[in-house]
Design a protein around this motif. Structure first.
Motif, short mmCIF file in Angstrom:
data_model
loop_
_atom_site.label_atom_id
_atom_site.label_comp_id
_atom_site.label_asym_id
_atom_site.label_seq_id
_atom_site.Cartn_x
_atom_site.Cartn_y
_atom_site.Cartn_z
N UNK A 1 0.84 -1.20 0.00
CA UNK A 1 0.00 0.00 0.00
C UNK A 1 0.87 1.25 0.00
N UNK A 2 0.30 2.35 -0.40
CA UNK A 2 0.98 3.62 -0.27
C UNK A 2 1.54 4.20 -1.55
N UNK A 3 1.55 3.48 -2.64
CA UNK A 3 2.12 4.02 -3.87
C UNK A 3 1.25 5.15 -4.41
N UNK A 4 -0.06 4.98 -4.35
CA UNK A 4 -0.94 6.07 -4.79
C UNK A 4 -0.80 7.30 -3.89
N UNK A 5 -0.64 7.06 -2.58
CA UNK A 5 -0.48 8.17 -1.65
C UNK A 5 0.84 8.90 -1.90
#
Length: 101
Positions: free
Chosen positions: A25-29
């Motif tokens: 998780x976290x790539x879009x963020x």
């Protein structure tokens, strides 16, 4: 038989580990944070160019003053002034290439 079983279980564990690494998780963020940074701040290149201009103007005034006061050797001051401004331009390009802002 025991070697084949341990090799198969190692292969399955390796495949599951590789599968789990794609679900981070976290790539879009992170992309959203980069977008916000680049939209709300100057780019690093613009900041470096402004600093290089300030170094250049300050150095030019200092060198002109020393020249008018009769300082015999101002060659080292000219080189230091030029290379400080040149370094700031290169640092801005480096930061832009590395961080993309």
């Amino acid at each position: 038989m025991k070697k084949i079983l341990s090799a198969a279980s190692a292969l399955v564990a390796l495949c599951l580990t590789a599968y789990g690494s794609f679900a981070q998780p976290g790539i879009d963020e992170m992309n959203q944070a980069r977008q916000q940074l680049s939209s709300s701040f100057f780019s690093a290149l613009d900041c470096a160019l402004v600093m290089a201009a300030l170094f250049g103007i300050t150095g030019a005034v200092k060198i002109y003053h020393n020249w008018q006061m009769g300082k015999p050797r101002i060659d080292s001051d000219i080189a230091a002034w030029f290379y400080a401004a040149f370094f700031m331009v290169l640092a801005g390009m480096f930061l832009r290439a590395i961080f993309g802002i």
